[in-house]
Design an enzyme around this catalytic site. Structure first.
Site, PDB file in Angstrom:
ATOM      1  N   TYR A 194       0.841  -1.205   0.000  1.00  0.00           N
ATOM      2  CA  TYR A 194       0.000   0.000   0.000  1.00  0.00           C
ATOM      3  C   TYR A 194       0.866   1.241   0.000  1.00  0.00           C
ATOM      4  O   TYR A 194       1.888   1.293   0.682  1.00  0.00           O
ATOM      5  CB  TYR A 194      -0.897   0.033   1.241  1.00  0.00           C
ATOM      6  CG  TYR A 194      -2.040  -0.937   1.184  1.00  0.00           C
ATOM      7  CD1 TYR A 194      -3.254  -0.571   0.625  1.00  0.00           C
ATOM      8  CD2 TYR A 194      -1.904  -2.225   1.684  1.00  0.00           C
ATOM      9  CE1 TYR A 194      -4.298  -1.472   0.568  1.00  0.00           C
ATOM     10  CE2 TYR A 194      -2.947  -3.135   1.631  1.00  0.00           C
ATOM     11  CZ  TYR A 194      -4.153  -2.742   1.071  1.00  0.00           C
ATOM     12  OH  TYR A 194      -5.188  -3.625   1.009  1.00  0.00           O
TER      13      TYR A 194
ATOM     14  N   GLU B  43      -3.259   0.447  -3.818  1.00  0.00           N
ATOM     15  CA  GLU B  43      -2.702  -0.873  -3.544  1.00  0.00           C
ATOM     16  C   GLU B  43      -2.290  -1.496  -4.865  1.00  0.00           C
ATOM     17  O   GLU B  43      -2.986  -1.319  -5.879  1.00  0.00           O
ATOM     18  CB  GLU B  43      -3.754  -1.784  -2.890  1.00  0.00           C
ATOM     19  CG  GLU B  43      -3.254  -3.218  -2.634  1.00  0.00           C
ATOM     20  CD  GLU B  43      -4.347  -4.197  -2.196  1.00  0.00           C
ATOM     21  OE1 GLU B  43      -5.507  -4.050  -2.644  1.00  0.00           O
ATOM     22  OE2 GLU B  43      -4.044  -5.104  -1.408  1.00  0.00           O
TER      23      GLU B  43
END
Lengths: 108, 308
Positions: free
Chosen positions: B256, B266
């Protein structure tokens, strides 16, 4: 010629760290391994590092209007991840209520 | 055709503070391709393995976050069927004319109980650099940056998670693949929903403030490519949140990070496959550390609390 570093002081604790004259305050803090202010997105978007500058001159990069209104900005409220010092600065954390609640009590 | 109705997460429209910085991030770093810089200021992007014209739309604004997430349905008449069902469920439906986004047919738009706007559409132009279909190569042009294959899903934060799950399952025919519940029969506080074979097309976490954006996710080929994405993040000083790591929930391998305006992204690989006969996997809050981060076995405040 401007000094290459400025001193950043946190009003509540007196904690100090140095910030290069062309660096963003939150990034300089993190690079020194310090955890004095909360770190979120580092991009002016999430509002976690909202602070009030109580002393000193500075400029900022663009910040989310959802977290720093024009009136806030005029009153010295900024996001530390977008804050670039022009002199030594004093800061005080100014979380918004919705950010304080973000510790997600639900999960604990 | 076994898959009908809503097919997949089709595109996401995100607000960014600075368009030039956003283009460097999404095109040069994540590896999307530029489709169009439109006269109204919006920028359209796509991943290399997508047939449709675009999957990410960026709009410069004074605050970052999500404008809308859109799902593609199988055929035009599905839009009328879903509009009727949505209105019967008590939710207002707006008709968005064809061409509001370049290359996209008519859409229906509505606001779900979390406060987010969701659109459905049936038609989008085929991209001129879509994957080849006759004796195809693995790609036309060598993938760049993090080599994102496709836009995959979003995680959204807002109130009314149980009502939102009911809406997606009852009205849009999604399935609940995984959920997090408070102990002792307490309320559902997070949900992963799919309309396909994927572990999720959209996910929700309970949050007091409506209409908040947690992340938009892109699919990579492999765990090795997640590592390559971490190298890109480190080399270009991209704001990292957490990872590389793995989720217990969905089992995806992940990293992330944030775009230059603070919207979380992500990139991931893997994850389980869903079929409609599969049961919902249930997590309790006291086991949630390994549910979210399987290796660390503990949550971090930034991942839980930072949204745009």
């Amino acid at each position: 010629m401007p000094a290459p570093y400025h001193q950043i002081t946190l009003a509540e604790t007196g904690a100090r760290f140095s910030c290069p004259a062309d660096e963003r305050v939150l990034i300089a803090m993190e690079r020194q391994g310090l955890r004095l202010l909360p770190v979120g997105c580092r991009g002016g978007g999430c509002g976690i590092c909202r602070v009030r500058v109580t002393h000193g001159r500075y400029h900022t990069r663009k910040m989310s209007r959802a977290h720093v209104s024009e009136a806030d900005e005029a009153a010295g409220i900024v996001l530390a991840c977008r804050l670039i010092p022009e002199t030594d600065l004093s800061l005080r954390l100014e979380s918004k209520p919705e950010n304080d609640g973000r510790r997600a009590e639900l999960w604990r | 055709m076994a898959m009908t109705g809503v097919l997949r997460a089709g595109f996401v429209q995100l607000r960014v503070l600075d368009m030039d910085e956003a283009i460097v991030h999404y095109v040069d770093r994540i590896g999307l391709n530029m489709v169009e810089k439109a006269a109204d200021g919006r920028v359209y992007l796509k991943c290399f393995d997508e047939f449709d014209r675009h999957s990410v739309v960026l709009r410069e604004a004074d605050s970052p976050g999500l404008d809308l997430m859109a799902f593609k349905v199988a055929k035009d008449s599905d839009l009328d069927d879903f509009a009727r069902r949505i209105e019967e469920a008590g939710t207002a439906v707006d008709q968005i004319p064809a061409g509001e986004q370049t290359g996209v047919g008519r859409r229906i738009a509505f606001t779900i109980p979390t406060g987010h706007r969701i659109d459905l559409y049936a038609e989008m132009e085929r991209s001129p650099d879509a994957p080849q279909t006759e004796n195809p190569e693995i790609w036309r042009d060598e993938p760049h940056g993090m080599r994102a294959r496709s836009f995959d899903h979003c995680l959204l934060y807002g109130p009314n998670t149980p009502e939102t799950v009911d809406f997606f399952t009852d009205v849009l025919d999604f399935s609940l693949t995984e959920k997090v519940v408070a102990p002792d029969g307490g309320p559902m506080i997070a949900a992963w929903l799919t309309c396909s074979n994927k572990s999720h097309e959209i996910a929700f976490v309970e949050h007091a403030e409506p209409n908040k954006f947690h992340h938009a996710s892109f699919l990579l080929d492999s765990w090795h490519d997640v590592g390559h994405a971490a190298d890109v993040i480190a080399r270009y000083d991209i704001s990292r949140d957490i990872g590389p790591t793995r989720h217990g929930i969905t089992m995806g391998q992940t990293i992330y990070f944030f775009d230059p305006s603070g919207n979380r992204n992500e990139v991931f690989s893997g994850g389980h496959t869903y079929y409609p006969d599969h049961p919902t996997r249930v997590w309790s809050t006291e086991q949630l550390g390994r549910g979210i981060f399987y290796y660390e076995k503990e949550l971090n405040d930034r991942f839980l609390g930072v949204v745009t």
